[in-house]
Design a protein around this motif. Structure first.
Motif, PDB file in Angstrom:
ATOM      1  N   PRO A  76       0.880  -0.819  -0.264  1.00 35.00           N
ATOM      2  CA  PRO A  76       0.056   0.328  -0.334  1.00 35.00           C
ATOM      3  C   PRO A  76       1.577   1.603   0.305  1.00 35.00           C
ATOM      4  CG  PRO A  76      -0.108  -0.897   2.304  1.00 35.00           C
ATOM      5  CD  PRO A  76       1.275  -1.486   1.590  1.00 35.00           C
ATOM      6  N   PRO A  77       0.486   2.897  -0.416  1.00 35.72           N
ATOM      7  CA  PRO A  77       0.824   3.739  -0.257  1.00 35.72           C
ATOM      8  C   PRO A  77       1.542   4.203   1.132  1.00 35.72           C
ATOM      9  CG  PRO A  77      -0.674   3.750  -1.501  1.00 35.72           C
ATOM     10  CD  PRO A  77      -1.301   2.746  -0.746  1.00 35.72           C
ATOM     11  N   TYR A  78       2.304   4.475   1.227  1.00 34.00           N
ATOM     12  CA  TYR A  78       2.635   5.461   2.477  1.00 34.00           C
ATOM     13  C   TYR A  78       2.152   5.456   3.446  1.00 34.00           C
ATOM     14  CZ  TYR A  78       5.658   8.124   6.334  1.00 34.00           C
ATOM     15  OH  TYR A  78       6.417   8.462   7.287  1.00 34.00           O
ATOM     16  N   GLU A 172       6.016   1.119  -6.648  1.00 34.34           N
ATOM     17  CA  GLU A 172       5.733   2.200  -7.260  1.00 34.34           C
ATOM     18  C   GLU A 172       5.060   2.606  -5.670  1.00 34.34           C
ATOM     19  OE1 GLU A 172       3.359   3.354 -10.141  1.00 34.34           O
ATOM     20  OE2 GLU A 172       4.078   2.809 -11.702  1.00 34.34           O
ATOM     21  N   ASN A 173       4.462   2.461  -4.988  1.00 34.94           N
ATOM     22  CA  ASN A 173       4.278   2.226  -3.653  1.00 34.94           C
ATOM     23  C   ASN A 173       5.098   2.488  -2.403  1.00 34.94           C
ATOM     24  OD1 ASN A 173       1.543   3.371  -4.510  1.00 34.94           O
ATOM     25  ND2 ASN A 173       0.781   1.312  -3.426  1.00 34.94           N
ATOM     26  N   LEU A 174       6.215   1.138  -3.122  1.00 33.78           N
ATOM     27  CA  LEU A 174       7.012   1.081  -2.358  1.00 33.78           C
ATOM     28  C   LEU A 174       8.044   3.192  -1.794  1.00 33.78           C
ATOM     29  CD1 LEU A 174       8.578  -2.462  -2.722  1.00 33.78           C
ATOM     30  CD2 LEU A 174       8.206  -1.020  -0.510  1.00 33.78           C
ATOM     31  N   MET A 175       7.820   3.391  -2.859  1.00 36.10           N
ATOM     32  CA  MET A 175       8.603   4.794  -3.250  1.00 36.10           C
ATOM     33  C   MET A 175       8.268   6.014  -2.161  1.00 36.10           C
ATOM     34  SD  MET A 175      11.469   4.324  -4.541  1.00 36.10           S
ATOM     35  CE  MET A 175      11.900   6.182  -5.090  1.00 36.10           C
ATOM     36  N   THR A 176       7.282   5.439  -2.297  1.00 32.30           N
ATOM     37  CA  THR A 176       5.911   6.691  -1.472  1.00 32.30           C
ATOM     38  C   THR A 176       6.661   6.821  -0.115  1.00 32.30           C
ATOM     39  OG1 THR A 176       4.771   5.136  -0.879  1.00 32.30           O
ATOM     40  CG2 THR A 176       4.212   6.304  -2.858  1.00 32.30           C
ATOM     41  N   VAL A 180      12.095   4.275   2.558  1.00 29.03           N
ATOM     42  CA  VAL A 180      12.941   2.888   1.346  1.00 29.03           C
ATOM     43  C   VAL A 180      13.238   4.015   0.240  1.00 29.03           C
ATOM     44  CG1 VAL A 180      11.521   1.957  -0.516  1.00 29.03           C
ATOM     45  CG2 VAL A 180      10.749   1.554   1.616  1.00 29.03           C
ATOM     46  N   ARG A 181      12.826   5.145  -0.241  1.00 24.98           N
ATOM     47  CA  ARG A 181      13.523   6.077  -1.276  1.00 24.98           C
ATOM     48  C   ARG A 181      14.468   6.607  -0.455  1.00 24.98           C
ATOM     49  NH1 ARG A 181      12.056   9.361  -5.142  1.00 24.98           N
ATOM     50  NH2 ARG A 181      10.130   8.868  -4.967  1.00 24.98           N
TER      51      ARG A 181
END
Length: 216
Positions: A76-78, A172-176, A180-181
């Motif tokens: 899921p998104p952050y 993509e959600n991991l990068m939020t 992680v970013r």
């Protein structure tokens, strides 16, 4: 808890067999893992599907992978709030406590969760639209992916493309996630997207240069 029961006999027999063979032959290694703790280099986020055997695919032993499984291998998104976030907690622990160097999202063919999202978004699974459906609300994470492939006319191709999207949406959600970013941008961790064909034993990886999944 009066509803809990003893293990069924077939599981007890399998455990006893493992204890007498695999464990006994590698007892020193297990004791070392217990004493020194885990130091996995990679985290794998895969589907709950019983046909997806992550350690077998990569020939991994105990202590090599930090594995988290959920329906359709979704992240899921952050969103830090008052809700319970099992997947987000696993990601946070892997990155901030275990300091893994590779984060892998592994999708697969014939995914029931992805199929459910496809049917829900296509309007043929109204039961998943209900607010009380845990599966439906979890598969809402993949709705952006469905919108990207909804134009594909062939249903089988559209479903396969949505299985790929379950991997891409999760990446993509991991990068939020800020941690992680930061790890990715500082070069301390890499993200990887994979998809496996259960029937053929195939493995594909996402190539950001082509925007496609290609055979490993």
């Amino acid at each position: 808890m009066e509803h809990a029961k003893p293990l069924p006999s077939y599981l007890v027999q399998r455990y006893m067999g493992w204890k007498a063979t695999t464990f006994a032959e590698n007892k020193v290694w297990y004791q070392r893992l217990a004493a020194e703790g885990q130091r996995p280099r990679a985290m794998v986020i895969s589907c709950c599907d019983s046909r997806v055997h992550v350690t077998s695919i990569f020939g991994a032993d105990q202590g090599e992978f930090f594995i988290h499984r959920n329906i359709a291998n979704l992240v899921p998104p952050y969103k830090p709030d008052g809700d319970i976030h099992g997947t987000s907690a696993a990601v946070e622990y892997a990155v901030t406590a275990l300091h893994i160097t590779n984060m892998v999202v592994l999708g697969h063919s014939g995914c029931g969760g992805v199929r459910g999202c496809h049917d829900m978004c296509s309007g043929i699974a109204p039961e998943l639209e209900e607010k009380t459906s845990f599966i439906g609300r979890w598969m809402d994470i993949l709705r952006p992916g469905f919108e990207r492939v909804a134009h594909i006319e062939d249903e089988a191709e559209r479903t396969r493309a949505l299985e790929h999207q379950s991997v891409l949406v999760s990446l993509e959600n991991l990068m939020t996630f800020p941690f992680v970013r930061e790890a990715v941008e500082e070069g301390r961790m890499s993200l990887h997207g994979l998809w496996t064909d259960i029937g053929e034993g195939g493995l594909e990886y996402y190539n950001p240069k082509t925007g496609l999944f290609s055979p490993v």
